[in-house]
Scaffold this motif. Structure first.
Motif: not given
Length: 388
Positions: A329-334, A356-362, A373-380
């Motif tokens: 399964k692909g996973k997203l956690t924010q 926002l972090r992604a595992t096994d998906m875009k 191609n990075d699995a993690s992104q931060t926004a302010v």
């Protein structure tokens, strides 16, 4: 002379009564923020990433201008209408993601209301939009849409050519039925949609549930099924079920703190490996929630009123997605933290930070931007919202 004055007074009274029986209201929201995003994808589909500053319209709520009216028809019956156009305050352009030049993209309805409830015909959201008031969408708006609430319709997805019935408030309970016409000759099921929902408000407790199902067609009622810039659907899949969405939400007010939680399931039967072209090698760069066959979304959050003017906000969203032909399964956690300060009843200042972090998906990126191609992104984001 006295008779003339009396006649004028009577005419004035009738004119005032007639005016009171019919009214039109102009209203709107202007919401704009400046966002810093880490690891945003470089232009033209590049694989590199870099930081980005941008001004975005509609951070919490979409910027809009609307017209709504009511006419008293007598006997407790009223005619009602609501027209609502979205725009991008940062550019002044229409807010129309499908580029179909839809003026009243947000809402375009007319109907009747009375003791029985309300019947509306036109372009409108289903009941998931109503019960989103019990979720993080009420506080963070579009900031949380890419972690799942855009796909599960809590952000407010429109249904064209639809008729809805909403009951009157029945001791705290309100119910809703919706049907969208696919308008396809020779095949009634082509493009049709339907929804069934309800909510219950009892003091500090709020509960909501909604089910929505739509089918593909050349002119699908469900606007999430429209592709490209033509406003058309996929005729080759006419009559096949494309989306099944279930939302269950709950909220409770503990003194100054509102706590909430919800779960949604989205099934998209037409998303097959052949249709998406996904492989294990491209999964982390191409597998988005929109291409999943099934996705489960969970959320917990709180809004704490530190004072009458200041709210502190926090929420977490977790999504698991299945893709046809791919194991695991692909996973997203924010994760989101924020503050909302009200200068008045109509104007507030807000500040958010989200990861926002992604595992096994875009990783789709925090709203408004995408990652490479990075699995993690931060926004302010910091911004201002004004309602009129």
């Amino acid at each position: 002379m006295k008779k003339s004055l009396l006649a004028l007074a009577v005419l004035g009274a009738f004119a005032g009564a007639a005016q009171a029986q019919s009214s039109v209201t102009i209203y709107g929201i202007v919401d704009t923020g400046v966002t810093y995003t880490s690891k945003a994808q470089t232009p033209a589909g590049g694989t590199n990433t870099g930081s980005k500053f941008a001004m975005n319209s509609g951070v919490i709520q979409g910027s809009r201008i609307g017209f709504k009216g009511v006419e008293d028809l007598g006997g407790g019956l009223s005619a009602v209408f609501n027209l609502e156009a979205g725009f991008k305050n940062d550019t002044g352009a229409l807010d129309d993601s499908k580029s179909t030049n839809t003026l009243f993209r947000r809402k375009s309805v007319v109907g009747l209301a009375g003791g029985f409830g309300t019947v509306l015909l036109g372009r409108q959201t289903d009941f998931a939009d109503t019960i989103s008031a019990y979720t993080s969408v009420a506080d963070f708006g579009g900031v949380v849409q890419n972690s799942g609430s855009a796909l599960n319709r809590l952000q407010g997805t429109r249904t064209n050519n639809s008729v809805s019935y909403t009951t009157a408030n029945l001791s705290g309970f309100t119910g809703n039925l919706m049907y969208g016409f696919g308008e396809e000759a020779g095949k009634t099921s082509g493009g049709q949609a339907f929804g069934l929902g309800g909510k219950y408000d009892n003091g500090p407790l709020g509960l909501g549930i909604n089910y929505y199902q739509s089918k593909q067609g050349s002119t699908p009622a469900d606007t999430s099924l429209l592709v490209g810039t033509t406003g058309q659907g996929v005729a080759a899949s006419t009559g096949n079920t494309a989306a099944k969405v279930l939302n269950v939400v709950a909220s409770y007010q503990f003194g100054p703190a509102r706590v909430y939680g919800n779960w949604s399931r989205v099934k998209q039967d037409l998303n097959t490996a052949a249709a998406t072209g996904l492989t294990a090698a491209t999964r982390t760069t191409a597998a988005t929630l929109a291409l999943s066959q099934k996705a489960d979304m969970y959320e917990l959050g709180t809004a704490y009123s530190l004072s009458p003017s200041l709210k502190l906000l926090g929420s977490v969203q977790y999504t698991r997605a299945d893709f046809a032909g791919l194991d695991g399964k692909g996973k997203l956690t924010q994760y989101n933290l924020g503050a909302d300060y009200f200068l008045s009843k109509r104007t507030d200042l807000y500040a958010f930070v989200s990861n926002l972090r992604a595992t096994d998906m875009k990783n789709p990126g925090v709203a408004g931007d995408t990652t490479g191609n990075d699995a993690s992104q931060t926004a302010v984001t910091v911004g201002v919202r004004h309602k009129f």
